[in-house]
Design an enzyme around this catalytic site. Structure first.
Site, short mmCIF file in Angstrom:
data_model
loop_
_atom_site.label_atom_id
_atom_site.label_comp_id
_atom_site.label_asym_id
_atom_site.label_seq_id
_atom_site.Cartn_x
_atom_site.Cartn_y
_atom_site.Cartn_z
N SER A 122 11.22 6.07 3.48
CA SER A 122 12.15 6.69 2.54
C SER A 122 13.60 6.43 2.92
CB SER A 122 11.93 8.21 2.48
OG SER A 122 10.63 8.52 2.06
N1 SAH Z 1 7.40 9.95 5.04
C1 SAH Z 1 7.28 8.52 4.91
C2 SAH Z 1 7.37 8.09 3.47
C3 SAH Z 1 6.29 7.11 3.16
S1 SAH Z 1 6.09 6.70 1.46
C4 SAH Z 1 8.28 7.80 5.77
O1 SAH Z 1 9.25 8.43 6.21
O2 SAH Z 1 8.08 6.62 6.05
C5 SAH Z 1 4.82 7.84 0.96
C6 SAH Z 1 3.53 7.81 1.74
O3 SAH Z 1 2.62 8.72 1.09
C7 SAH Z 1 2.83 6.46 1.79
O4 SAH Z 1 2.58 6.12 3.13
C8 SAH Z 1 1.52 6.70 1.02
O5 SAH Z 1 0.43 5.96 1.52
C9 SAH Z 1 1.32 8.20 1.21
N2 SAH Z 1 0.44 8.83 0.23
C10 SAH Z 1 0.33 8.58 -1.10
N3 SAH Z 1 -0.59 9.40 -1.66
C11 SAH Z 1 -1.07 10.20 -0.67
C12 SAH Z 1 -2.03 11.26 -0.61
N4 SAH Z 1 -2.71 11.65 -1.70
N5 SAH Z 1 -2.25 11.86 0.57
C13 SAH Z 1 -1.58 11.49 1.69
N6 SAH Z 1 -0.66 10.49 1.70
C14 SAH Z 1 -0.41 9.84 0.54
#
Ligand code: SAH
Length: 213
Positions: free
Chosen positions: A64
């Protein structure tokens, strides 16, 4: 895994940018200034690590944007020792911020590849979440509820009920809600069935997906 003076300098510039965009929480700013974000991305992308931008990571996901991480973290209003659930571990950067804020972190990721990479990587940097879980964040984590805060770091088409019900009274859920564009939304649990809702404008996230792979 190098963290040089150059990186530290770039990080202070990033703190200034995020502050300039309106982030006030000193603890959050301190965390952004401390965590080596470049190590959460492939080494080829060093030049991008300290720009205020989201960036691709493994499994078609993104780390993010720092401002977004700071904005969500500020809304959580974390106190030392709070029990916090994160949905979407991804690179682990937001997880590291939560650790720096003194939270006991539980974090769920549905992509096995990312779950494995990040589970190995975070402890190397000294960040020890209480639990990293490979699973479906739509369900929350009933066995560890209630949580003082819950943060969703992917765009949710709707607000999953389990997340609201797993909040402690007084607890806060910060969740971007919407399909193509999301509205950053804060729910504060006022009573067993009473929730206060606040909205904070538009953001863009990768989608919160159902059914883990
Ligand atoms: N907090 C992360 C943001 C990653 S983007 C960072 O700082 O890097 C969002 C993430 O949510 C992705 O890794 C994706 O695989 C995950 N995601 C999507 N749907 C999900 C679900 N139902 N349960 C858990 N994780 C999920």
């Amino acid at each position: 895994m190098k963290d040089t003076f150059k990186h530290k300098g770039l990080r202070q510039q990033l703190v200034a940018v995020v502050k300039d965009k309106g982030i006030k929480d000193e603890q959050v700013l301190k965390a952004i200034g401390k965590i080596p974000r470049h190590l959460f991305m492939d080494s080829g992308f060093l030049d991008h690590a300290y720009q205020d931008k989201a960036f691709p990571i493994a499994a078609n996901q993104t780390i993010s944007q720092p401002y977004t991480v700071a904005f969500q973290s500020e809304l959580l209003n974390i106190k030392n020792g709070d029990k916090v659930l994160e949905i979407g571990t991804g690179s682990g950067y937001q997880t590291a911020v939560l650790c720096e804020l003194g939270a006991k972190v539980y974090s769920i990721e549905r992509q096995l590849e990312l779950f494995k990479i990040t589970s190995k990587f975070l402890p190397k940097l000294g960040y020890r979440a209480k639990k990293l879980i490979f699973g479906d964040g739509y369900k929350g984590l009933k066995e560890e509820a209630p949580f003082d805060s819950i943060i969703v770091t992917a765009g949710a088409p709707f607000v999953p009920k389990p997340l609201l019900s797993q909040l402690a009274i007084g607890g806060r859920l910060v969740i971007p809600v919407g399909d193509d564009i999301q509205i950053m939304t804060l729910f504060i649990r006022k009573g067993p069935k009473e929730f206060e809702k606040h909205e904070f404008g538009e953001f863009r996230f990768v989608p919160l997906l159902e059914d883990k792979n």
